[in-house]
Each structure stands twice: as C-alpha cells, then as structure tokens.
Design a protein around this motif. Structure first.
Motif, PDB file in Angstrom:
ATOM      1  N   VAL A 160      -3.590 -11.767  -8.059  1.00 32.81           N
ATOM      2  CA  VAL A 160      -2.341 -11.032  -8.213  1.00 32.81           C
ATOM      3  C   VAL A 160      -2.195 -10.457  -9.616  1.00 32.81           C
ATOM      4  CG1 VAL A 160       0.148 -11.363  -8.349  1.00 32.81           C
ATOM      5  CG2 VAL A 160      -1.105 -12.227  -6.387  1.00 32.81           C
TER       6      VAL A 160
ATOM      7  N   LEU B  98      -2.584  -8.223  -0.513  1.00 31.50           N
ATOM      8  CA  LEU B  98      -2.672  -9.540  -1.155  1.00 31.50           C
ATOM      9  C   LEU B  98      -1.688 -10.537  -0.569  1.00 31.50           C
ATOM     10  CD1 LEU B  98      -3.107  -9.018  -4.991  1.00 31.50           C
ATOM     11  CD2 LEU B  98      -4.695 -10.057  -3.381  1.00 31.50           C
ATOM     12  N   VAL B  99      -0.594 -10.030  -0.001  1.00 35.84           N
ATOM     13  CA  VAL B  99       0.431 -10.944   0.501  1.00 35.84           C
ATOM     14  C   VAL B  99      -0.118 -11.824   1.636  1.00 35.84           C
ATOM     15  CG1 VAL B  99       2.737 -11.163   1.431  1.00 35.84           C
ATOM     16  CG2 VAL B  99       2.249  -9.343  -0.202  1.00 35.84           C
ATOM     17  N   PRO B 100      -0.670 -11.242   2.704  1.00 25.57           N
ATOM     18  CA  PRO B 100      -1.249 -12.117   3.741  1.00 25.57           C
ATOM     19  C   PRO B 100      -2.425 -12.949   3.228  1.00 25.57           C
ATOM     20  CG  PRO B 100      -1.655  -9.793   4.247  1.00 25.57           C
ATOM     21  CD  PRO B 100      -0.671  -9.831   3.126  1.00 25.57           C
TER      22      PRO B 100
ATOM     23  N   PHE C 227      -3.788   1.091  -5.485  1.00 22.87           N
ATOM     24  CA  PHE C 227      -2.801   0.268  -6.194  1.00 22.87           C
ATOM     25  C   PHE C 227      -1.774  -0.317  -5.225  1.00 22.87           C
ATOM     26  CE2 PHE C 227       1.288  -0.003  -8.550  1.00 22.87           C
ATOM     27  CZ  PHE C 227       0.914  -0.798  -9.630  1.00 22.87           C
ATOM     28  N   TYR C 228      -1.350   0.465  -4.249  1.00 24.32           N
ATOM     29  CA  TYR C 228      -0.279   0.025  -3.356  1.00 24.32           C
ATOM     30  C   TYR C 228      -0.794  -0.810  -2.192  1.00 24.32           C
ATOM     31  CZ  TYR C 228       2.335   3.156  -6.255  1.00 24.32           C
ATOM     32  OH  TYR C 228       2.900   3.742  -7.361  1.00 24.32           O
TER      33      TYR C 228
ATOM     34  N   GLN D  34      -2.122  -4.381  -3.245  1.00 18.45           N
ATOM     35  CA  GLN D  34      -1.105  -5.389  -3.553  1.00 18.45           C
ATOM     36  C   GLN D  34      -0.364  -5.846  -2.290  1.00 18.45           C
ATOM     37  OE1 GLN D  34       1.011  -5.094  -7.504  1.00 18.45           O
ATOM     38  NE2 GLN D  34       0.212  -3.024  -7.361  1.00 18.45           N
ATOM     39  N   ILE D  35      -0.148  -4.910  -1.355  1.00 20.34           N
ATOM     40  CA  ILE D  35       0.490  -5.329  -0.098  1.00 20.34           C
ATOM     41  C   ILE D  35      -0.462  -6.239   0.678  1.00 20.34           C
ATOM     42  CG2 ILE D  35       1.368  -4.525   2.123  1.00 20.34           C
ATOM     43  CD1 ILE D  35       2.411  -2.019   0.670  1.00 20.34           C
TER      44      ILE D  35
ATOM     45  N   PHE E 198      -2.228   5.490   1.532  1.00 22.19           N
ATOM     46  CA  PHE E 198      -1.752   4.660   0.420  1.00 22.19           C
ATOM     47  C   PHE E 198      -2.808   4.629  -0.682  1.00 22.19           C
ATOM     48  CE2 PHE E 198       1.796   1.854   2.038  1.00 22.19           C
ATOM     49  CZ  PHE E 198       1.918   2.437   3.285  1.00 22.19           C
TER      50      PHE E 198
END
Lengths: 506, 59
Positions: free
Chosen positions: B13, B39-41, B32-33, B36-37, B29
């Motif tokens: 992160v 990375l959440v799952p 960068f976008y 990072q999204i 996308f």
C-alpha cells in the motif's frame, strides 16, 4: 420546492430512520439504565451488525462529500483515502482484539479507561479522554455540514431543517443509546452501496466510459508530481498521509466504541477481513469527484450559487442532481444525510462514555458508579447541542481546520493506547509528557501552515522529507515517552499501579 | 509467523513510487487508480489467510 421528487423521497427516508431510531431501544433489549447497555450495546453485536456499525461509523457523510471534493479540486492526492482505508485493517486485526479482551475482563468502555487501569494514572487518562472529546466535537460538526450541503442542494433554505434533524438525533440517542445508530447503520449502508453502485454504472455511461472521464482530468492532476532531486516530495506526503490517518482512525472515541461493542475478538478479526468492502466503495466514490469534473457541473448556471456557497463540497450534490432522475437524487441525498446521523450519534455516545467514566466519575463523583448512565445520556445531549451551536456560530472553514487539528491530536494517544496493549515498558508520566510534546508540536506546525495544510516539509541531512504532521509528531511523542520512561521507571516506577495481567490480553 | 503477511499489506500500500504511473491502464483506469483499488481485495485476502491460520482449528 426546486426538486419536489427528490425532496419527497429524502424526507420519507429520514422519517423511516427516525422511527427506527426510537424502536431500536427494544432491539435485543437490555437495561438501558446501565452504561454498558446504553453506551456499548451490551457488547453483544455479532459479525454482521458490527460490520454495518463500524463501517457506518468510520466511513462518514463528511467522507462522502470531502473525498470526492478533494479529487474534484486537487486530483490524485485525494485518492490517499484508499491506501488509508486499506492499512487500517492490519492495525485493526493486530491491536484491537487485545484491547477488546482486556476491556471486557475489566469492564472498560473507553480507551482512556484502559489506560487508567494499565498505569493507575487518572491524569494520563484525563489527557487521553479530553483529546478524544476535543477531536470529536469538530467531527460531529462536519457531519452536520455534510447534511447541510445536501439539504441546501435540495433548495430548502435556512437552518430549521438542520436543527430539527439534530433535535431528533439527540432524542433517539438519549433514549436508545448505541442500539439506535447500529440499527440505522444497516439502512444507511444499504442506501450508500446502492447509490455508489448506480453512480459508477450510470454516470460513466452517460459520459462515455471511465476512459473518457479520466481524459477530461488535467494530466498534472492525474498522478502525483514526481519529486525533485533531494526530496521525497509528493510520494512521502501521500504515504504518510495514508499511514498517519490510518493510525489515528481507531483511536477516535466513536470508532473505539464501535469495536468494543462487538461480541468478541473473533468478530473483530473477521471484520478486518470483511470491512475492506467499504474501501472499494470509497475508492469508487472518490472517482465521482472526477465524474463531476467531466460532467462540467461547475460551469452550469443552476449550480453557480451552490458552488459559491459550499465550494468544492458542492461537486457531489451537483452531479447527483444533474445525472439522476429526481427520485433517485432523493435516495442519494437521503443516504448522505443518514450517513451523517449514524456517526454523529456514535460520536455523541462515545464522548459521553468518556466524560462519564474518565472525567465525571474520577474527578467529580469520587469514583462512584451510581447514576452514570444518566450522566452519560445528558452529556450526549451536550455534545449534539455543542456541535449544532458550533455550526450555527462558527464559519465552516474553522470546522474544517479544527477537524484537521483533531486528527493531529487524536494520533497523540497512539503510544498510550496501542503500545500499552502490548507492553508495560512505558511509564505513565513519560507517556503524558510525550503526549504533551506531541500535541504542542503538532499544533505549532499546523499553525505555521496557517491551519490549512496537513503536510510539513522536514529538512533532514540535506534531504527534504514532506510528511503528514501527525505522523512526524507522534514519532517525536513516542521517542520522548520511551526516553523518559527509562529514568522514571528506575526512580519512581508505576508498575505496581497496573490493574491488568498478561493473561487479560489473549 | 504468518502475521508477516500483514506487513506485506503495508509494503504494497505504501509503495507509492511503484504505482504512481499511467500504464498499463485497465478498463480506461490509469494504473495509479486500478492498482490501488485492486489492493483492497488483495489486502482482505491476506488478512483472511492470517485469520484462517490463527483460528482455523477453533469452532
């Protein structure tokens, strides 16, 4: 009425929530004359209720307005909300099951209360507790501002609707305690998820897809600026903002309350796995700020007054009105307004718990527990009324600045609360000194930034290291506490004052 | 020491210089976008593995 369908749906949703708030008292009924029942829901919430409650608590209406507004105005840096809301979960997993255990064993309902038990030092606990209450006050005020923005966007003038909403909030918080926001959080989150999912499907389709949305953003704003030689530039600013915000989040009284109200460590650990679903939602919501840029709402005549009054915070409401049919705009605004009520209620309850257990009973009632639920209920009214006065009297920019300061202050409780869950190396007075140094230096640096910037460029050995002020100053705080603990432990150890034992934590 | 996976979450992160780039893009996308999204799952899965290892035997 400028938007009759939207207003009708909005008012109907609020009405449903008010009814829920009052009936919540009878849900899993407990004796609401006990503070553990009123202020902590009897520590009974299972995995799913805790998921809604902690999610509803941490991802507030202010976030829903402010994060897209930051993307709308400043670009990529606003996306720090995403790494921020990812790193909170390893922290939640590692720290808070231990805090829950020791709190349950000893009947603690607040973070400061744990610190008092750990160090036998009511002055340290007072400092931690006051920090929590002071940091929370502007936070509640910002929830009100979030609500005010959507009420204003519906074209309903004046302060009366806001005052009514908060009178109702105060009333059901008083009667139902934590059960009210727990129940409302379920409605709130379902509405928020619905709104965000519809928004990220419908709006980009209207604008020609996500590629077209990103193409409308100025290239300089799409990425962080590459740092110049000899500086970590925007990279360290972004990373420290995410990490520092994450370290602070669960130290706020309302989030601690949300965690302690769960039924056990396993519920907390499961939620560290399940809660990131909210972060995906927040990431998509942040991009709504870019959609607002791409849709050109800022140049539209009918929104000019709104942008003038609310600034970039008006980006989301304007886009909602522009892109959705009236009734669905009502749903979206209802979600935001209810999203303000849930955390505001928990904040008032959590502050009331701290006032009762760490200030009133220790410094006024001489440790007596009699009537503490009554005191807590009354103080929750004080918090809500205080926040309302705050909004009506003080300009919005001050509330935003105080919220910024609040984040800097609350992180200064990190050594006393988080380190103490793992070790008794520190001395209570050393922690108090570290706290004072942290609060002082953070406030000073923010003042040098004219209360407008969260980042300070530190110069170390010829390098420039821009850092979130909160993170830099809490390191200083911890260093002071550690260094002072050595002599203080040798001269006047307070280890005998520890009411907890190693097995209380596991 | 399965908890080392939690450290990995922080590393991923906070690796800002790595993901501060436009390409490769995904569904429109910039990197960068979507990174990072995504990375959440990933973070959620890593925490789940730690949870299963630590609590797997308990009912």
């Amino acid at each position: 009425m400028a938007y009759p369908a939207a207003t009708l749906v909005f008012v109907a949703l609020i009405a449903v929530v008010i009814v829920l708030g009052f009936t919540a008292a009878r849900w899993n009924a407990g004796n609401l004359e006990q503070i553990e029942e009123w202020g902590l829901g009897g520590r009974r919430f299972g995995t799913w209720v805790s998921w809604f409650l902690i999610g509803g608590d941490a991802y507030t209406a202010y976030t829903f307005i402010a994060i897209p507004a930051l993307m709308f105005g400043a670009g990529a840096v606003g996306f720090f909300a995403l790494p921020y809301t990812v790193v909170i979960y390893p922290i939640l997993y590692l720290v808070f099951p231990r805090l829950w255990k020791v709190a349950h064993r000893h009947g603690y309902i607040t973070g400061p209360e744990f610190v008092r038990g750990r160090y036998g030092n009511k002055h340290l606990a007072l400092a931690i507790g006051l920090t929590g209450i002071l940091a929370t006050m502007p936070y509640i005020a910002l929830q009100l501002i979030g609500m005010q923005t959507v009420i204003g966007a519906l074209g309903i003038p004046g302060h009366v609707p806001l005052i009514l909403a908060f009178a109702v909030l105060a009333a059901f918080t008083y009667t139902s305690g934590l059960r009210a926001p727990a129940m409302i959080a379920i409605v709130k989150d379902l509405l928020i998820y619905l709104t965000v999912i519809v928004a990220v499907i419908v709006i980009p389709a209207e604008l020609g897809g996500f590629g077209a949305v990103f193409a409308k953003i100025a290239p300089a704003k799409l990425l962080l600026a590459v740092p110049p030689a000899g500086s970590t530039g925007a990279y360290s600013g972004y990373a420290t903002l995410a990490l520092g915000s994450a370290m602070a989040l669960f130290l706020y009284p309302h989030t601690t309350t949300g965690i302690l109200s769960s039924s056990g460590p396993r519920v907390i650990r499961r939620n560290a796995v399940l809660l990131p679903a909210y972060s995906v939602m927040l990431g998509l919501l942040a991009l709504v700020g870019y959609m607002a840029v791409a849709s050109g709402v800022q140049g539209m005549a009918q929104f000019a007054a709104g942008f003038k009054q609310y600034g970039t915070s008006f980006a989301v409401p304007a886009l909602v009105l522009e892109a959705f049919p009236g009734w669905f705009a009502g749903v979206a605004f209802g979600a935001i307004a209810i999203g303000a009520l849930v955390p505001a209620a928990i904040m008032a309850i959590a502050s009331a718990n701290i006032f009762t257990r760490d200030i009133y009973s220790q410094f006024v009632a001489g440790g007596a527990a009699r009537g503490e639920a009554k005191v807590a209920k009354l103080f929750s009214l004080v918090m809500v009324a205080g926040a309302l006065v705050f909004i009506l009297v003080i300009p919005t920019t001050y509330a935003v600045q105080l919220q910024l300061l609040g984040g800097m202050w609350i992180i200064q409780t990190f050594p006393a609360i988080v380190f103490s869950v793992f070790t008794r190396f520190f001395n209570g007075w050393a922690l108090l000194a570290g706290w004072a140094v942290g609060i002082g230096s953070a406030t000073w640096l923010v003042a040098l930034n004219h209360f407008a910037g969260a980042i300070w460029a530190f110069h170390v050995l010829g390098y420039t290291l821009p850092s979130y002020i909160a993170l830099a100053t809490v390191l200083l705080n911890a260093a002071v506490a550690a260094v002072l603990s050595l002599p203080l432990n040798a001269i006047c150890s307070d280890r005998a004052g520890d009411a907890t034992r190693a097995e209380d934590y596991v | 020491m399965i908890k080392i996976l939690l450290l990995l979450v922080f590393v991923l992160v906070l690796a800002v210089p790595f993901y501060n780039r436009m390409t490769p893009a995904l569904f429109g996308f910039p990197f960068f976008y979507w990174f990072q999204i995504a990375l959440v799952p990933v973070a959620s899965l890593l925490i789940y593995i730690v949870y299963r290892v630590e609590h797997g035997g308990e009912k």
